[in-house]
Design a protein around this motif. Sequence first.
Motif, PDB file in Angstrom:
ATOM      1  N   GLN A   5      29.537 -62.139  56.703  1.00 59.22           N
ATOM      2  CA  GLN A   5      29.260 -63.398  56.006  1.00 59.22           C
ATOM      3  C   GLN A   5      29.008 -63.270  54.566  1.00 59.22           C
ATOM      4  O   GLN A   5      28.453 -62.380  54.155  1.00 59.22           O
ATOM      5  N   GLU A 154      26.937 -78.530  54.945  1.00 58.59           N
ATOM      6  CA  GLU A 154      27.247 -77.778  54.044  1.00 58.59           C
ATOM      7  C   GLU A 154      26.034 -77.310  53.213  1.00 58.59           C
ATOM      8  O   GLU A 154      25.880 -75.943  52.637  1.00 58.59           O
ATOM      9  N   ARG A 241      30.061 -73.788  50.052  1.00 59.13           N
ATOM     10  CA  ARG A 241      31.043 -73.773  50.908  1.00 59.13           C
ATOM     11  C   ARG A 241      32.473 -74.202  50.400  1.00 59.13           C
ATOM     12  O   ARG A 241      33.441 -73.641  50.514  1.00 59.13           O
ATOM     13  N   LEU A 245      34.904 -71.329  49.421  1.00 57.80           N
ATOM     14  CA  LEU A 245      35.878 -71.113  50.582  1.00 57.80           C
ATOM     15  C   LEU A 245      37.158 -71.942  50.280  1.00 57.80           C
ATOM     16  O   LEU A 245      38.144 -71.700  50.564  1.00 57.80           O
ATOM     17  N   ASN A 281      43.459 -67.966  58.439  1.00 60.90           N
ATOM     18  CA  ASN A 281      42.617 -68.822  57.745  1.00 60.90           C
ATOM     19  C   ASN A 281      43.355 -70.009  56.976  1.00 60.90           C
ATOM     20  O   ASN A 281      42.893 -70.396  56.129  1.00 60.90           O
ATOM     21  N   PRO A 434      37.138 -76.257  59.868  1.00 57.36           N
ATOM     22  CA  PRO A 434      36.994 -75.336  58.862  1.00 57.36           C
ATOM     23  C   PRO A 434      36.991 -75.870  57.530  1.00 57.36           C
ATOM     24  O   PRO A 434      37.273 -77.279  57.207  1.00 57.36           O
ATOM     25  N   SER A 510      26.470 -70.959  63.036  1.00 54.48           N
ATOM     26  CA  SER A 510      26.952 -71.211  61.646  1.00 54.48           C
ATOM     27  C   SER A 510      28.301 -72.080  61.463  1.00 54.48           C
ATOM     28  O   SER A 510      28.937 -72.036  62.540  1.00 54.48           O
ATOM     29  N   GLU A 512      30.717 -71.221  60.038  1.00 54.37           N
ATOM     30  CA  GLU A 512      32.021 -70.342  59.967  1.00 54.37           C
ATOM     31  C   GLU A 512      32.204 -69.784  61.548  1.00 54.37           C
ATOM     32  O   GLU A 512      33.332 -69.498  61.925  1.00 54.37           O
ATOM     33  N   GLU A 513      31.077 -69.761  62.052  1.00 53.96           N
ATOM     34  CA  GLU A 513      31.109 -69.521  63.759  1.00 53.96           C
ATOM     35  C   GLU A 513      32.132 -70.350  64.309  1.00 53.96           C
ATOM     36  O   GLU A 513      33.019 -70.065  65.219  1.00 53.96           O
ATOM     37  N   SER A 515      33.972 -72.699  63.319  1.00 52.33           N
ATOM     38  CA  SER A 515      35.526 -73.029  62.847  1.00 52.33           C
ATOM     39  C   SER A 515      36.361 -71.692  62.832  1.00 52.33           C
ATOM     40  O   SER A 515      37.540 -71.720  62.822  1.00 52.33           O
ATOM     41  N   GLU A 517      36.130 -69.123  60.811  1.00 57.75           N
ATOM     42  CA  GLU A 517      36.700 -68.731  59.461  1.00 57.75           C
ATOM     43  C   GLU A 517      36.196 -67.357  59.245  1.00 57.75           C
ATOM     44  O   GLU A 517      36.390 -66.492  58.354  1.00 57.75           O
ATOM     45  N   ASN A 518      34.931 -66.899  60.118  1.00 54.47           N
ATOM     46  CA  ASN A 518      34.419 -65.499  59.602  1.00 54.47           C
ATOM     47  C   ASN A 518      34.934 -64.421  60.966  1.00 54.47           C
ATOM     48  O   ASN A 518      34.397 -63.462  61.158  1.00 54.47           O
TER      49      ASN A 518
END
Length: 541
Positions: A5, A154, A241, A245, A281, A434, A510, A512-513, A515, A517-518
């Motif tokens: 992350q 966010e 974010r 991102l 992504n 995302p 999180s 990102e978890e 969506s 994205e990580n």
Amino acid sequence: MARNQLQVLNALDQAKTQWYHFTAIVIAGMGFFTDAYDLFCISLVTKLLGRIYYHVDGAAKPGTLPPNVSAAVNGVAFCGTLAGQLFFGWLGDKMGRKRVYGMTLMLMVICSIASGLSFGSTPKGVVATLCFFRFWLGFGIGGDYPLSATIMSEYANKKTRGAFIAAVFAMQGFGILAGGMVAIIISAAFKAKYPAPAYKINAAASTVAQADFVWRLVLMFGALPAALTYYWRMKMPETARYTALVAKNAKQAASDMSKVLQVEIVAEQEKVENITEDSSNSFGLFSKEFLRRHGLHLLGTTSTWFLLDIAFYSQNLFQKDIFSAIGWIPAAETMNAIEEVYRIARAQTLIALCSTVPGYWFTVAFIDRMGRFAIQFMGFFFMTVFMFALAIPYHHWALKENRIGFVIMYSLTFFFANFGPNATTFVVPAEIFPARLRSTCHGISAASGKAGAIVGAFGFLYAAQPTDKTKTDAGYPPGIGVRYSLVMLGVINFFGMVFTLLVPESKGKSLEEMSGENEEENENVTELEQQAGYNNRTVPV
């Protein structure tokens, strides 16, 4: 395989609850306070508009708005809100959350004032002007939904993120409450200063000229809380974010959050570029990859919000008719115009105070313990139960000695709407998509909800009319009656339970978890699909 992350995002996820969290809740929440006030205050003065502009001289009964006019006055703001949610949701992902945030607030301030200043030489002219400004008021309100939810999600840490987003939305309850209280104060003041001279002789015809100021002041007051928060909204930095991102500026994200969190954060530009340039992504909204990853999620958030808002907004908009049907508000011809506004506002304020506001804050208290799914499913379940409990023995509740029981049961449907799907449908879309599509997807989900509100505002305005044409208000066609309207709402809430099964649980994870994205590129994509450019066949939003 999970990717490390970003430090700036990890710092936000792990941050302890601090003063900036509460500042963000108030700043974003005051927008929702204004949204609710502006959307719901119109139902307090709709009957007054009919008395003022559609009363026939010499008639024994007060004037009422024709069905099409009443539907337009009540529903036009929802049409604007739907358009604003789609437009500003998309714009929030393109231009940034903060840059768009101020636009929506100024639009709300200007159009609240303009609504109260609606002009025209004829009743139709006044109402047409009012509808025009309320459409654009709704357009600004619509932008607040995806932007406020996205900004709060966010900014928040993952442990209490649900409570923070729900707290922003809970300000809607105070907005509804404020609408009723302002209407009570204004109507009481005018009633004391300008008593109707013919009140006891012909209450229906005794509408004093000053009554025209009542609805205008009620509508214009909505500009005040929005104007007071504009400065603070513009001082908020862009969310990390979005900056990292979407805008791909790690240095700016680290700098902004270092000031907010008061810790030293290292800019990780190379890591940002690796994440944002990864083909896994980079899919767009209209891609097969989005459909595969989030298609069912989007169906879940849109369908549940649509079904919820049919029930929720129709309840709010025709609750004055329900109160009249059970005798809690006397017949219109027994009181003057300002007295009627006072009584309607008092009834709706009582419902808001006893059920609506507590329901919101129960969600705030329990959402990060029980989870989003459990609260939403529970809310739909109890709304279904109470709707049927009101509808099936409706004639029992209509008896004078049972009316208090009816009001209590009716209040419980509001309680479980707010300690349930009315809050969670706002929270979940801000967490599961995302960053580059988060505001857009929340806007789509919210717009689906407002489509449901339009069905509730227009459809149930007619449906809740008595079945006997001789008992309807002038100009209204016979409906299916309040009883069968409640049965229909019970069925709608049942389907809300069913579609809740499509909504994922985001408690404790999180953004990102949720969506993806990580995560590394999906290992299940075949070599043939990669060679064919599977991950690159996207339509950018």
